[in-house]
Each structure stands twice: as C-alpha cells, then as structure tokens.
Write a protein that holds these residues in place. Structure first.
Motif, short mmCIF file in Angstrom:
data_model
loop_
_atom_site.label_atom_id
_atom_site.label_comp_id
_atom_site.label_asym_id
_atom_site.label_seq_id
_atom_site.Cartn_x
_atom_site.Cartn_y
_atom_site.Cartn_z
N ALA A 1 4.26 40.21 0.07
CA ALA A 1 4.13 40.38 1.52
C ALA A 1 2.67 40.51 1.93
N TRP A 2 1.91 41.29 1.16
CA TRP A 2 0.48 41.44 1.45
C TRP A 2 -0.24 40.10 1.31
N GLU A 3 0.09 39.35 0.26
CA GLU A 3 -0.56 38.07 0.03
C GLU A 3 -0.28 37.11 1.18
N ALA A 4 0.97 37.10 1.67
CA ALA A 4 1.31 36.21 2.77
C ALA A 4 0.51 36.56 4.03
N SER A 5 0.38 37.85 4.32
CA SER A 5 -0.38 38.25 5.50
C SER A 5 -1.88 38.03 5.30
N ALA A 6 -2.33 38.18 4.05
CA ALA A 6 -3.76 38.01 3.77
C ALA A 6 -4.20 36.57 3.99
N ARG A 7 -3.33 35.62 3.67
CA ARG A 7 -3.69 34.22 3.85
C ARG A 7 -3.91 33.89 5.32
N TRP A 8 -3.15 34.54 6.18
CA TRP A 8 -3.29 34.30 7.61
C TRP A 8 -4.51 35.01 8.19
N SER A 9 -4.84 36.17 7.66
CA SER A 9 -5.92 36.97 8.23
C SER A 9 -7.26 36.76 7.54
N GLY A 10 -7.27 36.03 6.43
CA GLY A 10 -8.51 35.79 5.71
C GLY A 10 -8.91 36.92 4.79
N ARG A 11 -8.00 37.86 4.54
CA ARG A 11 -8.30 38.97 3.63
C ARG A 11 -8.07 38.54 2.18
N SER A 12 -8.57 39.37 1.28
CA SER A 12 -8.40 39.10 -0.14
C SER A 12 -6.99 39.46 -0.58
N ALA A 13 -6.39 38.59 -1.39
CA ALA A 13 -5.04 38.85 -1.90
C ALA A 13 -5.05 39.40 -3.31
N ARG A 14 -6.14 39.22 -4.04
CA ARG A 14 -6.13 39.60 -5.45
C ARG A 14 -6.00 41.11 -5.65
N TRP A 15 -6.52 41.90 -4.68
CA TRP A 15 -6.44 43.35 -4.83
C TRP A 15 -5.00 43.84 -4.71
N ALA A 16 -4.19 43.14 -3.94
CA ALA A 16 -2.78 43.54 -3.83
C ALA A 16 -2.08 43.40 -5.17
N TRP A 17 -2.35 42.33 -5.89
CA TRP A 17 -1.70 42.13 -7.19
C TRP A 17 -2.25 43.07 -8.24
N LEU A 18 -3.55 43.36 -8.18
CA LEU A 18 -4.09 44.34 -9.12
C LEU A 18 -3.50 45.72 -8.84
N GLY A 19 -3.37 46.07 -7.57
CA GLY A 19 -2.75 47.35 -7.22
C GLY A 19 -1.30 47.42 -7.67
N ALA A 20 -0.57 46.31 -7.51
CA ALA A 20 0.83 46.29 -7.96
C ALA A 20 0.92 46.44 -9.47
#
Length: 258
Positions: free
Chosen positions: A24-43
C-alpha cells in the motif's frame, strides 16, 4: 500452550500483514514521488522483530496487568498469542516437531550466512583482478564480467564491466550516474542489511518475497532519482535495455549487487 511450530505460523501471518502494508505504501509512493524502498525495509525489520516483541506483551491487556509468560522450549517465553481465533481454527500442531523446526531453522540460517560470506570473499578476491580508472570525474573499478554494480558496505564503489567502456559517451555517463546514485543513497548497505534479516528468518517465504520486493524498489527509486535530474527518459530506457541484455548472473547472485 503455543508450541514453536504454531509460533512459526504466526510469524508468517505477521509478515503477510506487513507485506500488505508495504504494498500500500509503495503504491502511494509511486504517485507522490516518495521513496518506496524504506517501506519494504521497515516491513522486513518488523517481520523479524515484531514476533519476538509480541512475546513481551502482557498475557491479558484488559483487567489484568500480569506479565506472566507461558514457557515454551524451556527458555523461550510466550505471552499473549497474536491470533487466538486462528489457533482455535487450526488443528493442533504436534509439539514433537519442535526439534525438527529448530534444526531446519539453524541449517537455513547458516546457509544464508554462508552465502553472504561466500559472496563477500568472492568479491574481495575478484577485486584483485580489477583495475582502477577515472571516468566522468570520479574513480571506478573496471572488471572483465562483473557489473555494472554498486558495491561496498563501508565505502561504496562503482564496478563497470569492460564492455561498458565501449558504450556511447552519453550512455556511459548515464550508467555512471545511476551507479553513483546507488552509492550516494547507501543502497549496497540496504541490500546487505536485507540479507542479514533474511538470515534471521530464512524459513519464512514472505521474508524472501520482501527481499525481492526491496531489491526491485531500490532500483525503481534510483531510476526515479536519476530521471528527476533532467535525464531524457528514452535515452535512459535505452540504457536500461542494453544493460539488461548484457549483464549476466543468477538472480540470487545479482541480488547482492545494487
């Protein structure tokens, strides 16, 4: 009483919930231009650490502040079970599987640690055959058939295969920009940390999935940072296709490279 085999099932379910959140974070990050890799490291960190932290949760939250734990395996305390309804629905898992589960866990963890050690030694030995070169205002290592890659835990370095030197000047500059962006962002250290987390819980298929998703997110995040610097998307796409066509190595080996 929660036996170790039931606890392992809980670990998989906790990781699955965290993976959904990371998606969910990755999907929103792609739209907002945020980094997605930190979400997966946190998970990943949560998947490995949260099951152990839950052992410290009081056995009853409301009306009872007792911290009494249920002994499992003689030394590992287990407090409130995170999925009580699931425990009632699942058939009882035999406690005599505990030695088998623990043995499998140890063997798999040692295998992943051994792989990390083998790759570290292999890269160190291969580096003796690489040569240094100055390209686009910075130092790189040139290898015969390794890379392009960003390596290094303490101080990152860029490794280029010999064929990369024959690329057109514009494509070679973009290739160096990509790999140096990996080094600047500390992506090799993130990949190494992910492998260590995998070694802590290698029997969990969701953790393996998270490592692959993290690896993919690292690349996509790097691509986004490069494109934000005004790079022509079509030229950059042509470079990625060329690198993908030429670069060899198994997915497991290449997962150690950024």
């Amino acid at each position: 009483m929660m036996v170790i085999t039931t606890w392992l099932v809980h670990c998989v379910l906790i990781a699955a919930v965290l993976a959904v959140g990371a998606h969910a974070w990755e999907a929103s990050a792609r739209w907002s231009g945020r980094s997605a890799r930190w979400a997966w490291l946190g998970a990943l960190c949560g998947s490995v650490g949260l099951p152990w932290l839950l052992q410290l949760v009081p056995e009853r939250v409301a009306g009872d502040v007792s911290l009494a734990a249920i002994p499992v395996m003689g030394s590992m305390p287990v407090a409130a079970e995170p999925f009580p309804l699931l425990d009632e629905a699942l058939p009882a898992l035999p406690a005599d599987l505990t030695p088998v589960a623990v043995t499998l866990w140890v063997v798999l963890s040692l295998s992943v640690v051994g792989y990390i050690g083998w790759m570290t030694v292999s890269v160190a030995r291969a580096q003796r055959r690489w040569r240094r070169a100055e390209l686009e205002g910075g130092e790189v290592w040139v290898a015969r058939n390794v890379g392009p890659a960003a390596l290094g835990i303490r101080a990152g370095m860029v490794v280029l295969p010999a064929w990369a030197l024959q690329l057109a000047a514009e494509l070679r500059a973009l290739l160096l920009l990509h790999e140096r962006e990996h080094v600047r962002a500390g992506d090799p250290r993130m990949v190494f940390a992910a492998l260590l987390l995998l070694a802590a819980m290698p029997w969990n298929p969701v953790v393996w999935y998270m490592v692959l998703r993290l690896r993919n997110a690292i690349e996509l995040d790097c691509d986004a940072r490069v494109l934000r610097q005004g790079v022509d998307p079509r030229t950059y796409g042509a470079l990625l296709l060329e690198v993908g066509r030429r670069r060899g190595g198994s997915p497991l080996v290449m997962a150690t490279f950024a």
